[in-house]
Design a protein around this motif. Sequence first.
Motif, PDB file in Angstrom:
ATOM      1  N   ASN A  53      60.147  29.242  37.234  1.00  0.00           N
ATOM      2  CA  ASN A  53      59.036  30.135  36.923  1.00  0.00           C
ATOM      3  C   ASN A  53      58.836  31.142  38.052  1.00  0.00           C
ATOM      4  OD1 ASN A  53      57.082  28.983  38.973  1.00  0.00           O
ATOM      5  ND2 ASN A  53      57.439  27.145  37.748  1.00  0.00           N
ATOM      6  N   VAL A  54      57.949  32.047  37.799  1.00  0.00           N
ATOM      7  CA  VAL A  54      57.552  33.033  38.806  1.00  0.00           C
ATOM      8  C   VAL A  54      56.048  32.905  39.002  1.00  0.00           C
ATOM      9  CG1 VAL A  54      57.459  35.462  39.453  1.00  0.00           C
ATOM     10  CG2 VAL A  54      59.384  34.605  38.091  1.00  0.00           C
ATOM     11  N   MET A  55      55.622  32.748  40.234  1.00  0.00           N
ATOM     12  CA  MET A  55      54.196  32.725  40.552  1.00  0.00           C
ATOM     13  C   MET A  55      53.868  33.971  41.364  1.00  0.00           C
ATOM     14  SD  MET A  55      53.460  28.714  41.448  1.00  0.00           S
ATOM     15  CE  MET A  55      51.708  28.825  41.053  1.00  0.00           C
ATOM     16  N   GLY A  56      52.652  34.421  41.240  1.00  0.00           N
ATOM     17  CA  GLY A  56      52.326  35.633  41.963  1.00  0.00           C
ATOM     18  C   GLY A  56      50.853  35.909  42.058  1.00  0.00           C
ATOM     19  N   TRP A  57      50.564  36.980  42.741  1.00  0.00           N
ATOM     20  CA  TRP A  57      49.198  37.462  42.917  1.00  0.00           C
ATOM     21  C   TRP A  57      49.126  38.917  42.467  1.00  0.00           C
ATOM     22  CZ3 TRP A  57      45.246  34.324  44.250  1.00  0.00           C
ATOM     23  CH2 TRP A  57      45.576  33.101  44.830  1.00  0.00           C
ATOM     24  N   TYR A  58      48.067  39.201  41.749  1.00  0.00           N
ATOM     25  CA  TYR A  58      47.758  40.549  41.318  1.00  0.00           C
ATOM     26  C   TYR A  58      46.328  40.844  41.758  1.00  0.00           C
ATOM     27  CZ  TYR A  58      51.918  40.151  38.379  1.00  0.00           C
ATOM     28  OH  TYR A  58      53.202  39.986  37.937  1.00  0.00           O
ATOM     29  N   ARG A  59      45.966  42.122  41.759  1.00  0.00           N
ATOM     30  CA  ARG A  59      44.592  42.454  42.132  1.00  0.00           C
ATOM     31  C   ARG A  59      44.084  43.611  41.292  1.00  0.00           C
ATOM     32  NH1 ARG A  59      45.786  44.890  48.221  1.00  0.00           N
ATOM     33  NH2 ARG A  59      46.751  46.869  47.556  1.00  0.00           N
ATOM     34  N   GLN A  60      42.759  43.640  41.183  1.00  0.00           N
ATOM     35  CA  GLN A  60      42.121  44.715  40.438  1.00  0.00           C
ATOM     36  C   GLN A  60      40.886  45.178  41.191  1.00  0.00           C
ATOM     37  OE1 GLN A  60      41.208  43.797  36.335  1.00  0.00           O
ATOM     38  NE2 GLN A  60      41.110  45.962  35.812  1.00  0.00           N
ATOM     39  N   ALA A  61      40.920  46.421  41.600  1.00  0.00           N
ATOM     40  CA  ALA A  61      39.782  47.033  42.276  1.00  0.00           C
ATOM     41  C   ALA A  61      38.880  47.681  41.234  1.00  0.00           C
ATOM     42  CB  ALA A  61      40.268  48.061  43.288  1.00  0.00           C
ATOM     43  N   PRO A  62      37.623  47.896  41.558  1.00  0.00           N
ATOM     44  CA  PRO A  62      36.702  48.514  40.595  1.00  0.00           C
ATOM     45  C   PRO A  62      37.227  49.863  40.111  1.00  0.00           C
ATOM     46  CG  PRO A  62      35.488  47.616  42.440  1.00  0.00           C
ATOM     47  CD  PRO A  62      36.935  47.502  42.795  1.00  0.00           C
ATOM     48  N   GLY A  63      37.247  50.034  38.807  1.00  0.00           N
ATOM     49  CA  GLY A  63      37.676  51.293  38.225  1.00  0.00           C
ATOM     50  C   GLY A  63      39.173  51.506  38.196  1.00  0.00           C
ATOM     51  N   LYS A  64      39.922  50.498  38.603  1.00  0.00           N
ATOM     52  CA  LYS A  64      41.384  50.625  38.626  1.00  0.00           C
ATOM     53  C   LYS A  64      42.033  49.558  37.758  1.00  0.00           C
ATOM     54  CE  LYS A  64      41.769  52.765  43.185  1.00  0.00           C
ATOM     55  NZ  LYS A  64      42.455  52.708  44.507  1.00  0.00           N
ATOM     56  N   GLN A  65      43.289  49.795  37.428  1.00  0.00           N
ATOM     57  CA  GLN A  65      44.037  48.813  36.659  1.00  0.00           C
ATOM     58  C   GLN A  65      44.519  47.679  37.556  1.00  0.00           C
ATOM     59  OE1 GLN A  65      47.195  51.054  34.687  1.00  0.00           O
ATOM     60  NE2 GLN A  65      45.919  51.259  32.866  1.00  0.00           N
ATOM     61  N   ARG A  66      44.753  46.537  36.938  1.00  0.00           N
ATOM     62  CA  ARG A  66      45.315  45.415  37.678  1.00  0.00           C
ATOM     63  C   ARG A  66      46.716  45.792  38.152  1.00  0.00           C
ATOM     64  NH1 ARG A  66      44.673  39.469  35.175  1.00  0.00           N
ATOM     65  NH2 ARG A  66      42.560  40.334  35.043  1.00  0.00           N
ATOM     66  N   GLU A  67      47.020  45.432  39.392  1.00  0.00           N
ATOM     67  CA  GLU A  67      48.316  45.780  39.948  1.00  0.00           C
ATOM     68  C   GLU A  67      48.950  44.571  40.629  1.00  0.00           C
ATOM     69  OE1 GLU A  67      47.850  48.777  42.976  1.00  0.00           O
ATOM     70  OE2 GLU A  67      46.709  47.452  44.298  1.00  0.00           O
ATOM     71  N   LEU A  68      50.261  44.602  40.686  1.00  0.00           N
ATOM     72  CA  LEU A  68      51.008  43.542  41.349  1.00  0.00           C
ATOM     73  C   LEU A  68      50.785  43.616  42.852  1.00  0.00           C
ATOM     74  CD1 LEU A  68      54.609  42.369  40.752  1.00  0.00           C
ATOM     75  CD2 LEU A  68      54.010  43.212  43.009  1.00  0.00           C
ATOM     76  N   VAL A  69      50.595  42.458  43.465  1.00  0.00           N
ATOM     77  CA  VAL A  69      50.543  42.365  44.920  1.00  0.00           C
ATOM     78  C   VAL A  69      51.855  41.770  45.428  1.00  0.00           C
ATOM     79  CG1 VAL A  69      49.377  41.354  46.913  1.00  0.00           C
ATOM     80  CG2 VAL A  69      48.038  42.106  44.928  1.00  0.00           C
ATOM     81  N   ALA A  70      52.183  40.587  44.929  1.00  0.00           N
ATOM     82  CA  ALA A  70      53.419  39.918  45.348  1.00  0.00           C
ATOM     83  C   ALA A  70      53.763  38.820  44.358  1.00  0.00           C
ATOM     84  CB  ALA A  70      53.280  39.325  46.747  1.00  0.00           C
ATOM     85  N   THR A  71      55.054  38.580  44.189  1.00  0.00           N
ATOM     86  CA  THR A  71      55.518  37.473  43.365  1.00  0.00           C
ATOM     87  C   THR A  71      56.590  36.705  44.109  1.00  0.00           C
ATOM     88  OG1 THR A  71      57.218  38.800  42.276  1.00  0.00           O
ATOM     89  CG2 THR A  71      55.059  38.690  41.204  1.00  0.00           C
ATOM     90  N   ILE A  72      56.763  35.450  43.679  1.00  0.00           N
ATOM     91  CA  ILE A  72      57.801  34.600  44.260  1.00  0.00           C
ATOM     92  C   ILE A  72      58.357  33.709  43.163  1.00  0.00           C
ATOM     93  CG2 ILE A  72      56.070  32.910  45.035  1.00  0.00           C
ATOM     94  CD1 ILE A  72      57.960  32.366  47.456  1.00  0.00           C
TER      95      ILE A  72
END
Length: 115
Positions: free
Chosen positions: A31-50
Motif C-alpha cells: 500500500n501507499v500511506m501519506g499525508w495531505y493538507r488543506q489550507a483555508p480556501g485552498k484545495q487539498r494537496e499532497l504533502v508526502a507519500t511512502i
Amino acid sequence: VQLQASGGGLVQPGGSLRLSCEASGSIFSINVMGWYRQAPGKQRELVATITSGGGTNYADSVKGRFTISRDNAKITVNLQMNSLKPEDTAVYYCNIKWGVTVDYWGKGTQVTVSS
C-alpha cells in the motif's frame, strides 16, 4: 479501515512538529500511506507519500524540511516537520491506498504555524 492521526498543534515559525497516524482494519500489505493538507480556501494537496517498500515522494514546498517514515508492522506513518513556515498552516490528513479504487482518509489534524 480506520486511520487515527495525532500530533497537530500550534508552533512558532522555525519550529518542529511530528504527526503520527495509525491504520487499523483489513489492510492490504502492499500500500501507499501519506499525508495531505488543506489550507483555508485552498484545495487539498499532497504533502508526502511512502510506499510499503519505502519509496517516498514529497511536494516541492516541503522537500528538505519534512520527512515521512512508516512502520509496516504497526501500520503507522509519521511526518516529521522541521523549519515550519506560516504557509504550512493547514489541516493535515492521513491517507492509505492500494489497488485502483481503495482509498481511506483519516480525520484531519490542525497544524498552525504562527508567532
